[in-house]
Motif scaffolding. Structure first.
Motif, PDB file in Angstrom:
ATOM      1  N   LEU A  53       0.841  -1.201   0.000  1.00 26.00           N
ATOM      2  CA  LEU A  53       0.000   0.000   0.000  1.00 26.00           C
ATOM      3  C   LEU A  53       0.875   1.250   0.000  1.00 26.00           C
ATOM      4  O   LEU A  53       2.046   1.208   0.402  1.00 26.00           O
ATOM      5  N   ASN A  54       0.272   2.354  -0.378  1.00 29.79           N
ATOM      6  CA  ASN A  54       0.982   3.631  -0.286  1.00 29.79           C
ATOM      7  C   ASN A  54       0.985   4.169   1.137  1.00 29.79           C
ATOM      8  O   ASN A  54       1.911   4.872   1.537  1.00 29.79           O
ATOM      9  N   THR A  55      -0.045   3.843   1.915  1.00 28.22           N
ATOM     10  CA  THR A  55      -0.188   4.345   3.284  1.00 28.22           C
ATOM     11  C   THR A  55      -0.129   3.196   4.286  1.00 28.22           C
ATOM     12  O   THR A  55      -0.923   2.260   4.223  1.00 28.22           O
ATOM     13  N   THR A  56       0.816   3.276   5.230  1.00 32.66           N
ATOM     14  CA  THR A  56       0.965   2.275   6.281  1.00 32.66           C
ATOM     15  C   THR A  56      -0.202   2.354   7.251  1.00 32.66           C
ATOM     16  O   THR A  56      -0.559   3.435   7.713  1.00 32.66           O
ATOM     17  N   ARG A  57      -0.797   1.193   7.600  1.00 34.46           N
ATOM     18  CA  ARG A  57      -1.957   1.194   8.494  1.00 34.46           C
ATOM     19  C   ARG A  57      -2.401  -0.226   8.814  1.00 34.46           C
ATOM     20  O   ARG A  57      -1.897  -1.204   8.251  1.00 34.46           O
ATOM     21  N   ALA A  58      -3.401  -0.323   9.701  1.00 33.07           N
ATOM     22  CA  ALA A  58      -4.049  -1.588  10.043  1.00 33.07           C
ATOM     23  C   ALA A  58      -5.536  -1.340  10.196  1.00 33.07           C
ATOM     24  O   ALA A  58      -5.997  -0.191  10.157  1.00 33.07           O
ATOM     25  N   PHE A  59      -6.299  -2.438  10.375  1.00 30.05           N
ATOM     26  CA  PHE A  59      -7.746  -2.364  10.656  1.00 30.05           C
ATOM     27  C   PHE A  59      -8.511  -1.626   9.560  1.00 30.05           C
ATOM     28  O   PHE A  59      -9.401  -0.817   9.820  1.00 30.05           O
ATOM     29  N   THR A  60      -8.133  -1.919   8.310  1.00 32.84           N
ATOM     30  CA  THR A  60      -8.829  -1.345   7.162  1.00 32.84           C
ATOM     31  C   THR A  60     -10.066  -2.183   6.820  1.00 32.84           C
ATOM     32  O   THR A  60     -10.271  -3.270   7.362  1.00 32.84           O
ATOM     33  N   ALA A  61     -10.878  -1.681   5.901  1.00 30.62           N
ATOM     34  CA  ALA A  61     -11.926  -2.482   5.258  1.00 30.62           C
ATOM     35  C   ALA A  61     -11.487  -2.705   3.821  1.00 30.62           C
ATOM     36  O   ALA A  61     -11.200  -1.745   3.096  1.00 30.62           O
ATOM     37  N   THR A  62     -11.408  -3.983   3.417  1.00 32.18           N
ATOM     38  CA  THR A  62     -10.947  -4.325   2.079  1.00 32.18           C
ATOM     39  C   THR A  62     -11.993  -5.188   1.406  1.00 32.18           C
ATOM     40  O   THR A  62     -12.550  -6.092   2.015  1.00 32.18           O
ATOM     41  N   PHE A  63     -12.288  -4.895   0.146  1.00 35.53           N
ATOM     42  CA  PHE A  63     -13.343  -5.630  -0.556  1.00 35.53           C
ATOM     43  C   PHE A  63     -13.027  -5.663  -2.041  1.00 35.53           C
ATOM     44  O   PHE A  63     -12.182  -4.913  -2.529  1.00 35.53           O
ATOM     45  N   GLY A  64     -13.741  -6.527  -2.753  1.00 33.12           N
ATOM     46  CA  GLY A  64     -13.510  -6.702  -4.182  1.00 33.12           C
ATOM     47  C   GLY A  64     -12.934  -8.069  -4.457  1.00 33.12           C
ATOM     48  O   GLY A  64     -12.522  -8.793  -3.553  1.00 33.12           O
ATOM     49  N   LEU A  65     -12.904  -8.444  -5.717  1.00 26.54           N
ATOM     50  CA  LEU A  65     -12.386  -9.737  -6.134  1.00 26.54           C
ATOM     51  C   LEU A  65     -10.989  -9.539  -6.705  1.00 26.54           C
ATOM     52  O   LEU A  65     -10.813  -8.905  -7.742  1.00 26.54           O
ATOM     53  N   ASN A  66      -9.974 -10.040  -5.992  1.00 32.95           N
ATOM     54  CA  ASN A  66      -8.591  -9.911  -6.410  1.00 32.95           C
ATOM     55  C   ASN A  66      -8.448 -10.341  -7.887  1.00 32.95           C
ATOM     56  O   ASN A  66      -8.904 -11.414  -8.262  1.00 32.95           O
ATOM     57  N   PRO A  67      -7.872  -9.474  -8.769  1.00 41.37           N
ATOM     58  CA  PRO A  67      -7.046  -8.321  -8.433  1.00 41.37           C
ATOM     59  C   PRO A  67      -7.762  -6.981  -8.331  1.00 41.37           C
ATOM     60  O   PRO A  67      -7.111  -5.981  -8.027  1.00 41.37           O
ATOM     61  N   ALA A  68      -9.046  -6.877  -8.671  1.00 44.43           N
ATOM     62  CA  ALA A  68      -9.737  -5.580  -8.602  1.00 44.43           C
ATOM     63  C   ALA A  68     -10.240  -5.374  -7.177  1.00 44.43           C
ATOM     64  O   ALA A  68     -11.329  -5.823  -6.818  1.00 44.43           O
ATOM     65  N   THR A  69      -9.424  -4.697  -6.362  1.00 42.47           N
ATOM     66  CA  THR A  69      -9.674  -4.619  -4.925  1.00 42.47           C
ATOM     67  C   THR A  69      -9.552  -3.187  -4.432  1.00 42.47           C
ATOM     68  O   THR A  69      -8.744  -2.407  -4.936  1.00 42.47           O
ATOM     69  N   ILE A  70     -10.361  -2.865  -3.417  1.00 41.71           N
ATOM     70  CA  ILE A  70     -10.326  -1.564  -2.758  1.00 41.71           C
ATOM     71  C   ILE A  70     -10.032  -1.781  -1.275  1.00 41.71           C
ATOM     72  O   ILE A  70     -10.600  -2.681  -0.654  1.00 41.71           O
ATOM     73  N   THR A  71      -9.131  -0.958  -0.711  1.00 43.12           N
ATOM     74  CA  THR A  71      -8.943  -0.934   0.740  1.00 43.12           C
ATOM     75  C   THR A  71      -9.167   0.487   1.226  1.00 43.12           C
ATOM     76  O   THR A  71      -8.720   1.454   0.588  1.00 43.12           O
ATOM     77  N   ALA A  72      -9.911   0.604   2.347  1.00 36.46           N
ATOM     78  CA  ALA A  72     -10.350   1.924   2.809  1.00 36.46           C
ATOM     79  C   ALA A  72     -10.082   2.095   4.297  1.00 36.46           C
ATOM     80  O   ALA A  72     -10.169   1.144   5.075  1.00 36.46           O
ATOM     81  N   GLY A  73      -9.785   3.359   4.673  1.00 35.12           N
ATOM     82  CA  GLY A  73      -9.668   3.715   6.071  1.00 35.12           C
ATOM     83  C   GLY A  73      -8.558   2.985   6.788  1.00 35.12           C
ATOM     84  O   GLY A  73      -7.560   2.578   6.212  1.00 35.12           O
ATOM     85  N   GLY A  74      -8.746   2.821   8.129  1.00 32.70           N
ATOM     86  CA  GLY A  74      -7.768   2.144   8.953  1.00 32.70           C
ATOM     87  C   GLY A  74      -7.122   3.065   9.961  1.00 32.70           C
ATOM     88  O   GLY A  74      -7.539   4.226  10.161  1.00 32.70           O
ATOM     89  N   TYR A  75      -6.091   2.528  10.609  1.00 33.52           N
ATOM     90  CA  TYR A  75      -5.407   3.241  11.691  1.00 33.52           C
ATOM     91  C   TYR A  75      -3.914   3.023  11.546  1.00 33.52           C
ATOM     92  O   TYR A  75      -3.442   1.891  11.456  1.00 33.52           O
ATOM     93  N   GLY A  76      -3.179   4.138  11.543  1.00 32.78           N
ATOM     94  CA  GLY A  76      -1.729   4.070  11.484  1.00 32.78           C
ATOM     95  C   GLY A  76      -1.102   5.059  12.429  1.00 32.78           C
ATOM     96  O   GLY A  76      -0.193   5.787  12.050  1.00 32.78           O
ATOM     97  N   GLY A  77      -1.616   5.135  13.662  1.00 31.62           N
ATOM     98  CA  GLY A  77      -1.248   6.153  14.634  1.00 31.62           C
ATOM     99  C   GLY A  77      -2.365   7.150  14.798  1.00 31.62           C
ATOM    100  O   GLY A  77      -2.490   7.814  15.823  1.00 31.62           O
ATOM    101  N   THR A  78      -3.166   7.262  13.757  1.00 25.78           N
ATOM    102  CA  THR A  78      -4.400   8.052  13.775  1.00 25.78           C
ATOM    103  C   THR A  78      -5.351   7.444  12.749  1.00 25.78           C
ATOM    104  O   THR A  78      -4.921   6.762  11.819  1.00 25.78           O
ATOM    105  N   ASN A  79      -6.648   7.648  12.943  1.00 27.43           N
ATOM    106  CA  ASN A  79      -7.612   7.168  11.964  1.00 27.43           C
ATOM    107  C   ASN A  79      -7.431   7.908  10.643  1.00 27.43           C
ATOM    108  O   ASN A  79      -7.141   9.111  10.637  1.00 27.43           O
ATOM    109  N   VAL A  80      -7.609   7.199   9.542  1.00 23.76           N
ATOM    110  CA  VAL A  80      -7.404   7.812   8.231  1.00 23.76           C
ATOM    111  C   VAL A  80      -8.642   7.612   7.359  1.00 23.76           C
ATOM    112  O   VAL A  80      -9.461   6.723   7.590  1.00 23.76           O
ATOM    113  N   THR A  81      -8.745   8.452   6.349  1.00 23.06           N
ATOM    114  CA  THR A  81      -9.818   8.340   5.356  1.00 23.06           C
ATOM    115  C   THR A  81      -9.301   7.784   4.023  1.00 23.06           C
ATOM    116  O   THR A  81     -10.079   7.576   3.102  1.00 23.06           O
ATOM    117  N   ASN A  82      -8.008   7.543   3.947  1.00 23.89           N
ATOM    118  CA  ASN A  82      -7.387   7.136   2.682  1.00 23.89           C
ATOM    119  C   ASN A  82      -8.043   5.889   2.082  1.00 23.89           C
ATOM    120  O   ASN A  82      -8.338   4.931   2.785  1.00 23.89           O
TER     121      ASN A  82
END
Length: 613
Positions: A102-131
């Motif tokens: 990923l471009n942004t380091t984080r955990a606890f994201t929501a990831t969906f889609g059928l690999n390889p067409a996949t989206i990962t959203a949000g998460g926490y990397g020291g602070t909550n993110v919208t990426n």
């Protein structure tokens, strides 16, 4: 030009009794019963978990999951193990492979889609993110952000139409957003705000279950109809940080999680109305991720007592069901015998002990799928011997064992070759022993483990058709184990007894040079039977403890064991023949000593009756 038969099939045949071997899908008329009948393959209706290969990364908690993914096309995204990371791994149904981060380091994201067409959203990397990032099978590209930063939430759908809901902190706990492939839109909230939630379904028909604002977790389940959330029947087990599977509501799987301080392995199936408990995960864990459907999915990663896990488990429903059937009875009932053969209709049995009196015998019998026929005896009568288990009725090898005590300890190294008519003594083992296990064929065999009175050994020897050569030892010395393999360069050893109690469940594979520990049997047992090849076979029967014979059977797929159809009669120290698709076990102790044969078919069928009254 199409024929009538090609277009319409064959006519319905009349029988006075059911045909012996109808074709799958064939319809026939039973005149005696006045019924129409047809046959179809028997498959499992209840799901089960089978262990798969581990992640490469040890950072395996808080990884993003994708409930719209597939069992053989999953992505494990980012995660946490004392620090946040951007690592991504792809699963092909067998192995995990690292792909671009990923471009942004984080955990606890929501990831969906059928690999390889996949989206990962949000998460926490020291602070909550919208990426939000999109994956094309090679690289991750940043796309439009969520409206609300959050972590420990979930999402389901595909790369162009999806929904996310729940999470932490506060307002995001009820928040719901839908994705149209370009932008996020806030829609109606959950009725019960929570984090550590799981979900399944699509952007227009989804299910949200579990999670909590409380440490103990909740069982609340809500259904989304494309506009609103409605509370429906609860989970049976309240929990937080559970995983979910399911690409289309109303069917979903809930797995793992945490209830207070209890790590959960429970798996539940939702049928559109109620949750029903299913077979548990092998590894209890929370923060578990999942990908796939309610009939074919994969669970991976998570937290276990004392740390993180890299464990992967595959969920399957509709697997072919193998079946045991009663075969012919041997002429000489015995146990502690050996066997070989390529299937249930071409087996050979030799050696063993009879009862009463525990007398060693050299009796040899051939099986044709119906009857056993006595042929010439072994040169040296003995029990607890081993064999080249993939040998045939015309070319087999017997080695080691326990002849009558008057023969002396050196006789435990005796090797005999069968040519279809007679047994001939050939060169001895280097290490004489009993209760070992064998694999291979008469010109390329393997012997491993066993007992050299009184010690248990890990010694391994290979046979080249003329001589035995000592090679690298097993990792665990043991006796009374099971094993199989069609060559002396690819074999499997499992179960047995290193020091009792308890018995062992360790599995080791031989690659021609070294033994490697693999996934264990589900049950610790010894005196087991088994047949198959390196990548597919069965562990059959055995003893769980004193006076505790078992009929349980476990199936090996090259990676792990899963319980399958039991024997009709519990037994131990039996002879074996065949491969996973067709095999047999014969003789053994039930008790008493038996000559009974059970034949295995790797698939079975169901006959359906249609009344004509």
């Amino acid at each position: 030009m199409a024929t009538y038969l090609g277009t319409h099939g064959s006519k319905i045949q009349n029988y006075t009794t059911d045909p012996d071997n109808p074709n799958t899908g064939e319809v026939w008329y039973n005149e005696t019963a006045n019924t129409l009948k047809f046959q179809y393959p028997a498959v499992t209706t209840a799901g089960s978990w089978r262990t798969g290969n581990n992640f490469n990364s040890t950072a395996s908690s808080g990884r993003g999951d994708g409930t719209q993914g597939a069992q053989d096309a999953a992505l494990a995204v980012a995660g946490n193990n004392g620090g946040y990371f951007a690592n991504v791994e792809s699963y092909n149904g067998t192995n995990w492979t690292e792909v671009n981060d990923l471009n942004t380091t984080r955990a606890f994201t929501a990831t969906f889609g059928l690999n390889p067409a996949t989206i990962t959203a949000g998460g926490y990397g020291g602070t909550n993110v919208t990426n939000v990032e999109s994956f094309n099978g090679t690289n991750w590209t940043e796309v439009n952000d969520l409206n609300a930063a959050r972590n420990s939430f979930t999402g389901t759908g595909n790369a162009t139409s999806a929904i996310v809901f729940g999470g932490s902190p506060g307002p995001a706990g009820t928040g719901t957003e839908v994705w149209n492939g370009t932008n996020w839109t806030e829609v109606n909230n959950l009725n019960s705000g929570r984090y550590g939630i799981a979900g399944a379904g699509t952007s227009t028909e989804a299910l949200a279950f579990g999670g909590s604002p409380e440490p103990g977790g909740v069982a609340i389940t809500e259904a989304w109809n494309g506009t609103n959330w409605t509370e429906v029947n609860d989970l049976n087990t309240a929990r937080i940080y559970l995983g979910g599977l399911g690409s289309s509501a109303p069917s979903a799987i809930a797995m793992g999680g945490l209830s207070g301080s209890t790590y959960r392995a429970q798996t539940e199936l939702y049928n559109g109305t109620n949750w029903t408990e299913q077979n548990d995960l092998s590894t209890a864990r929370f923060q578990v991720s999942g990908s796939g459907t309610s009939t074919a999915g994969v669970a991976f990663g998570g937290a276990i007592p004392g740390g993180k896990t890299q464990a992967t488990e595959e969920w399957s429903v509709g697997v072919p069901i193998g079946a045991w059937s009663t075969g012919g009875t041997m002429n000489t009932a015995r146990r502690y015998l050996a066997g070989a053969g390529v299937g249930s209709s071409a087996a050979i049995a030799f050696g063993g002990t009879t009862a009463p009196g525990n007398n060693q015998v050299g009796n040899t019998e051939n099986y044709n799928g119906t009857n056993w026929t006595e042929v010439n005896d072994m040169v040296t009568a003995r029990q607890d011997l081993s064999s080249a288990s993939a040998g045939t009725q015309t070319a087999s090898l017997a080695f080691g064992g326990y002849p009558h005590p008057s023969f002396g300890p050196g006789s435990r190294a005796i090797t005999e070759l069968w040519n279809g008519t007679n047994w001939t003594e050939v060169n001895d083992l280097n290490t004489g022993r009993r209760l070992g296990q064998g694999a291979g064929i008469s010109t390329a065999a393997l012997m491993f483990g066993g007992a050299t009175a009184p010690a248990v050994t890990a010694v391994t020897e290979t046979w080249n058709g003329t001589n035995w050569t000592e090679v690298n030892d097993m990792n665990l010395a043991r006796q009374h184990m099971g094993g199989f393999g069609t060559t002396n360069t690819a074999a499997l050893g499992f179960g047995g007894e290193s020091s009792y109690p308890p018995y062992d469940n360790e599995t080791e594979s031989w690659n021609g040079s070294n033994w490697t520990e693999l996934n264990n049997l589900n049950v610790e047992k010894a005196y087991v039977g088994g047949f198959g090849e390196y990548t597919a076979g069965l562990c059959v029967g055995g003893i769980l403890g004193p006076g505790s014979n078992t009929a349980t059977v476990e199936d090996w797929n090259g990676v792990s064991w899963v319980e399958t159809t039991d024997l009709s009669t519990a037994r131990f120290s039996m002879g074996n023949s065949g491969l996973t698709s067709a095999g047999a076990v014969f003789g053994g102790g039930t008790p008493p000593t038996t000559g009974a044969t059970e034949e295995w078919s790797g698939s079975s069928t169901v006959t359906k009756t249609v009344s004509t009254d």
